[in-house]
Design a protein around this motif. Sequence first.
Motif, PDB file in Angstrom:
ATOM      1  N   TYR A 163       1.480 109.599  76.984  1.00 29.94           N
ATOM      2  CA  TYR A 163       0.575 108.451  76.843  1.00 29.94           C
ATOM      3  C   TYR A 163       0.412 107.721  78.172  1.00 29.94           C
ATOM      4  N   GLN A 164       1.519 107.426  78.842  1.00 26.27           N
ATOM      5  CA  GLN A 164       1.463 106.691  80.111  1.00 26.27           C
ATOM      6  C   GLN A 164       0.780 107.502  81.205  1.00 26.27           C
ATOM      7  N   ASN A 165       0.897 108.821  81.156  1.00 22.97           N
ATOM      8  CA  ASN A 165       0.273 109.681  82.164  1.00 22.97           C
ATOM      9  C   ASN A 165      -1.233 109.806  81.981  1.00 22.97           C
ATOM     10  N   ASN A 166      -1.735 109.507  80.786  1.00 26.43           N
ATOM     11  CA  ASN A 166      -3.135 109.770  80.492  1.00 26.43           C
ATOM     12  C   ASN A 166      -4.000 108.539  80.257  1.00 26.43           C
ATOM     13  N   VAL A 167      -3.388 107.401  79.970  1.00 24.90           N
ATOM     14  CA  VAL A 167      -4.172 106.173  79.746  1.00 24.90           C
ATOM     15  C   VAL A 167      -4.149 105.345  81.028  1.00 24.90           C
ATOM     16  N   PRO A 168      -5.315 105.019  81.595  1.00 22.79           N
ATOM     17  CA  PRO A 168      -5.355 104.195  82.819  1.00 22.79           C
ATOM     18  C   PRO A 168      -4.697 102.838  82.589  1.00 22.79           C
ATOM     19  N   VAL A 169      -3.909 102.389  83.569  1.00 24.02           N
ATOM     20  CA  VAL A 169      -3.180 101.126  83.411  1.00 24.02           C
ATOM     21  C   VAL A 169      -4.134  99.937  83.275  1.00 24.02           C
ATOM     22  N   GLU A 170      -5.387 100.095  83.777  1.00 27.34           N
ATOM     23  CA  GLU A 170      -6.348  98.996  83.713  1.00 27.34           C
ATOM     24  C   GLU A 170      -6.670  98.590  82.274  1.00 27.34           C
ATOM     25  N   ILE A 171      -6.585  99.551  81.363  1.00 25.44           N
ATOM     26  CA  ILE A 171      -6.918  99.234  79.961  1.00 25.44           C
ATOM     27  C   ILE A 171      -5.774  99.564  79.002  1.00 25.44           C
ATOM     28  N   MET A 172      -4.605  99.885  79.551  1.00 25.61           N
ATOM     29  CA  MET A 172      -3.501 100.328  78.702  1.00 25.61           C
ATOM     30  C   MET A 172      -3.064  99.258  77.706  1.00 25.61           C
ATOM     31  N   GLY A 173      -3.079  97.997  78.112  1.00 28.05           N
ATOM     32  CA  GLY A 173      -2.695  96.924  77.194  1.00 28.05           C
ATOM     33  C   GLY A 173      -3.615  96.864  75.986  1.00 28.05           C
ATOM     34  N   ARG A 174      -4.930  96.974  76.241  1.00 30.10           N
ATOM     35  CA  ARG A 174      -5.903  96.925  75.150  1.00 30.10           C
ATOM     36  C   ARG A 174      -5.801  98.161  74.255  1.00 30.10           C
ATOM     37  N   VAL A 175      -5.688  99.331  74.875  1.00 30.65           N
ATOM     38  CA  VAL A 175      -5.592 100.567  74.094  1.00 30.65           C
ATOM     39  C   VAL A 175      -4.321 100.566  73.242  1.00 30.65           C
ATOM     40  N   THR A 176      -3.196 100.164  73.847  1.00 30.09           N
ATOM     41  CA  THR A 176      -1.927 100.119  73.118  1.00 30.09           C
ATOM     42  C   THR A 176      -1.998  99.151  71.942  1.00 30.09           C
ATOM     43  N   SER A 177      -2.602  97.993  72.153  1.00 33.49           N
ATOM     44  CA  SER A 177      -2.713  96.993  71.087  1.00 33.49           C
ATOM     45  C   SER A 177      -3.539  97.520  69.915  1.00 33.49           C
ATOM     46  N   ILE A 178      -4.646  98.232  70.221  1.00 31.87           N
ATOM     47  CA  ILE A 178      -5.494  98.767  69.154  1.00 31.87           C
ATOM     48  C   ILE A 178      -4.749  99.846  68.365  1.00 31.87           C
ATOM     49  N   TYR A 179      -4.040 100.722  69.069  1.00 32.43           N
ATOM     50  CA  TYR A 179      -3.248 101.746  68.378  1.00 32.43           C
ATOM     51  C   TYR A 179      -2.197 101.107  67.478  1.00 32.43           C
ATOM     52  N   GLN A 180      -1.555 100.048  67.981  1.00 27.91           N
ATOM     53  CA  GLN A 180      -0.515  99.387  67.186  1.00 27.91           C
ATOM     54  C   GLN A 180      -1.110  98.624  66.013  1.00 27.91           C
ATOM     55  N   LEU A 181      -2.334  98.116  66.189  1.00 23.58           N
ATOM     56  CA  LEU A 181      -3.038  97.475  65.079  1.00 23.58           C
ATOM     57  C   LEU A 181      -3.286  98.482  63.964  1.00 23.58           C
ATOM     58  N   ILE A 182      -3.788  99.658  64.338  1.00 25.95           N
ATOM     59  CA  ILE A 182      -4.028 100.728  63.361  1.00 25.95           C
ATOM     60  C   ILE A 182      -2.721 101.123  62.675  1.00 25.95           C
ATOM     61  N   GLN A 183      -1.667 101.266  63.476  1.00 24.98           N
ATOM     62  CA  GLN A 183      -0.370 101.689  62.943  1.00 24.98           C
ATOM     63  C   GLN A 183       0.198 100.652  61.975  1.00 24.98           C
ATOM     64  N   SER A 184       0.139  99.376  62.347  1.00 21.35           N
ATOM     65  CA  SER A 184       0.706  98.316  61.499  1.00 21.35           C
ATOM     66  C   SER A 184      -0.028  98.210  60.168  1.00 21.35           C
ATOM     67  N   ALA A 185      -1.364  98.255  60.220  1.00 25.59           N
ATOM     68  CA  ALA A 185      -2.148  98.163  58.987  1.00 25.59           C
ATOM     69  C   ALA A 185      -1.863  99.344  58.067  1.00 25.59           C
ATOM     70  N   ALA A 186      -1.853 100.543  58.651  1.00 23.93           N
ATOM     71  CA  ALA A 186      -1.579 101.740  57.850  1.00 23.93           C
ATOM     72  C   ALA A 186      -0.142 101.736  57.328  1.00 23.93           C
ATOM     73  N   GLN A 187       0.776 101.183  58.120  1.00 24.19           N
ATOM     74  CA  GLN A 187       2.186 101.146  57.729  1.00 24.19           C
ATOM     75  C   GLN A 187       2.399 100.289  56.483  1.00 24.19           C
ATOM     76  N   VAL A 188       1.783  99.102  56.457  1.00 27.66           N
ATOM     77  CA  VAL A 188       1.918  98.215  55.297  1.00 27.66           C
ATOM     78  C   VAL A 188       1.360  98.886  54.044  1.00 27.66           C
ATOM     79  N   VAL A 189       0.157  99.454  54.156  1.00 31.38           N
ATOM     80  CA  VAL A 189      -0.480 100.122  53.011  1.00 31.38           C
ATOM     81  C   VAL A 189       0.349 101.309  52.551  1.00 31.38           C
ATOM     82  N   PHE A 190       0.814 102.116  53.507  1.00 33.37           N
ATOM     83  CA  PHE A 190       1.545 103.342  53.189  1.00 33.37           C
ATOM     84  C   PHE A 190       2.860 103.039  52.482  1.00 33.37           C
ATOM     85  N   ILE A 191       3.572 102.020  52.960  1.00 33.82           N
ATOM     86  CA  ILE A 191       4.855 101.655  52.354  1.00 33.82           C
ATOM     87  C   ILE A 191       4.644 101.145  50.925  1.00 33.82           C
ATOM     88  N   LEU A 192       3.608 100.314  50.718  1.00 32.18           N
ATOM     89  CA  LEU A 192       3.326  99.789  49.377  1.00 32.18           C
ATOM     90  C   LEU A 192       2.918 100.905  48.419  1.00 32.18           C
TER      91      LEU A 192
END
Length: 414
Positions: A331-360
């Motif tokens: 991930y770090q080798n392929n995502v430009p650092v200029e947008i890594m914070g935004r990309v990481t946050s969006i991935y974690q948003l997707i993961q968190s939402a899916a995680q809550v639904v999946f666990i329930l």
Amino acid sequence: MIKNLKDWKEPTLLLSSMGISSIGDFIYLVAINIIVYQLTGSATAVAGLWIVGPLTNIITKFWTGSFIDYRSKRKVMIVTYIIRATFICLIPLAPNIAVIYGILVILSVAKAFFHPSSMTYVAILVPKEKRKQFNSISSFTSSGAFIIGPAIGGSLILLTTVEATLWLNALFFLFSAILLFFLPDKENINKDTIPTLTFSQVVQDFSVVQKFMSQNKYLTFTYLGFIIVMLFTFAMDAQEVVFTQQVIGLSEMEYSLLISITGIGSVIGAMLLSIFSNFFSLRYMIVTGIVMMTIGYVTYAFSWSFLSIVVGFVILGFFNVFLNAGITTFYQNNVPVEIMGRVTSIYQLIQSAAQVVFILVTGFVADLISLRLTIITMALVMLFLSIIFSLSVLKPSKAFYYREDYSEKDKLSV
């Protein structure tokens, strides 16, 4: 293992800071569970602690990346450490459970800022040729914290009080912040060009991330594939206590021993990986990690005794570090650092939402049919997905994404 100690001075300081804060996280986890249970006597209130993080992530991840990418990642990390230290100190002074949950929300917001910042700062500070070994050692420190943190937390509670333990716990985060002051920023941030954090700015940043993801479909497919596989582990872990004690029939002492053995397996795996990481390709680490970890979960799903479940947990604990170190480096080798914070946050948003639904959904299905059948089905589906994922990783045409010797100009464009 480390040929040039001078080159590793800054990465070692960063590893120390992150490792100490990981220990602090586990001490905090032990103490907060006890203090909430003492205040309420409710298992539901304790279970609510596990929902605060994902729900906070869903709310904050929309805009954390937009804040992080335009500011010093090192300073963001320092501020989040100080905020966590301050509010952990306030927990023993809270008059009721509502205030405690309010503090927990603030702590979760601080942590939501920390992960994307640290992921990006590692990519900025650590050269590409050292990232794989850095992430391997980082897995070792995290695994070690999993063992050491609860042990320190339990000992402090026995020797002092839960309140004193939380106050001492805050020192771990303060010390982590102090270590970061000795590291360089390595970012040329012009304060005059930092955009105001507005709704339109967040929308614009979303479009930047969406464009990057659509232009780099293989990267998006691979990382989202990893997240999907990990959702199964989160859902199975959420049912772990019930499954091991009610289905397998383990006692509380056996379950505690099981967790310790799993942690030891992770530590051993991470230690070996940190020493021999340069002998393993990224593809080998990712494929071996995901397939063997899944086999560990399948063994766990079909377990019938303490010994058989130990075998499954040791396998998944040992190889989980291979997967995490490999996918983080990829991930770090392929995502430009200029947008890594935004990309990481969006991935974690997707993961968190899916995680809550999946666990329930998993809990609901387990109530309708047997928990054993639910866990077995999830483990087998996870195995199937991990094989598909591995075949995608091993495609000869995608070797570029796993190169460890490419120059900066070869990096994916924004």
